[in-house]
Design a protein around this motif. Sequence first.
Motif, short mmCIF file in Angstrom:
data_model
loop_
_atom_site.label_atom_id
_atom_site.label_comp_id
_atom_site.label_asym_id
_atom_site.label_seq_id
_atom_site.Cartn_x
_atom_site.Cartn_y
_atom_site.Cartn_z
N ASP A 1 0.81 -1.22 0.00
CA ASP A 1 0.00 0.00 0.00
C ASP A 1 0.84 1.27 0.00
N GLY A 2 2.13 1.14 -0.31
CA GLY A 2 2.97 2.32 -0.43
C GLY A 2 4.24 2.23 0.41
N TYR B 1 -4.21 5.27 0.78
CA TYR B 1 -2.92 5.22 0.08
C TYR B 1 -2.13 6.51 0.32
N TRP C 1 0.12 6.49 -7.51
CA TRP C 1 -1.18 5.83 -7.35
C TRP C 1 -1.58 4.99 -8.56
#
Length: 274
Positions: free
Chosen positions: A47-48, A142, A153
Amino acid sequence: MELQILVSKKGTRVVLASELYMALDLPKAEYSRTVKRWIRDFYNFHDGIRQPEYLRDFAKRPGKDKLLDDYYLGLEMAKLITLHSKSKHKLKYATFLQRMQEEVMPEDKFTKEQVLAVLELAKVMGLVSCQTACERKHLEIYEARNGGSAANWWNFRAKLLGYSTNDLKKALQKAGGKASGKTQRQMLMHIDKYEMVRTAVIDLFMALGKSETYAKNIADLAKAFAKEMNVEIFDDRNSIPAFLPEVNEKLVNQVRNMEPGRQFQLWEPQKMAS
């Protein structure tokens, strides 16, 4: 050595930091310093890029030894640590941890109540307002985990969903359609409208804190249900369509506003037991 997979009290699969350290055959004298760096470092999670979160990615292992701290590490974090290491065994253990991440364990299987909830979600996700609400919430999560930035993204999203805007354009053109000026949603209406249901469910469960594998498993089931029930896609964002299908209004409001409720309680994110 064999790296043991443990299951926490909450059902989360973990490995011990001490056992991972030994498996990687790292210098014994540097254990404490290295493990402290592990839990403070930045990693490229699904998720990052972020630091590990306590009780989400790791938890301290209770014990009598006050000199050497030990931790339970989630499988994704353990895999990323392994890849960051200078160990000559890192490919072996990273591959093993990746396989364990993707493996569906008994505790990951759905209950009868959850299956029925997915059935209801499949109907609700035919509404574009619910689809966009899930995407928006996923994006918010996010951004929050990436220092307020959404710079990567669309690349992240393409990898997660399995398709990009360019992929959809090529598919539509191959089918004889015109892709110019169309959004992803508009192109999917011509290529595979039930993929919109799958996408929305992935967004929802990623926003609820589930893993990519878990979210995709639920989304695949929702898509199958949507196809079997011939769920229609309605764009209800600006006005209510004249022939809106019968759906669970309470669930619609929950999804649109991300409100807590019975259906969402079935999917509450698991936390590690400390």
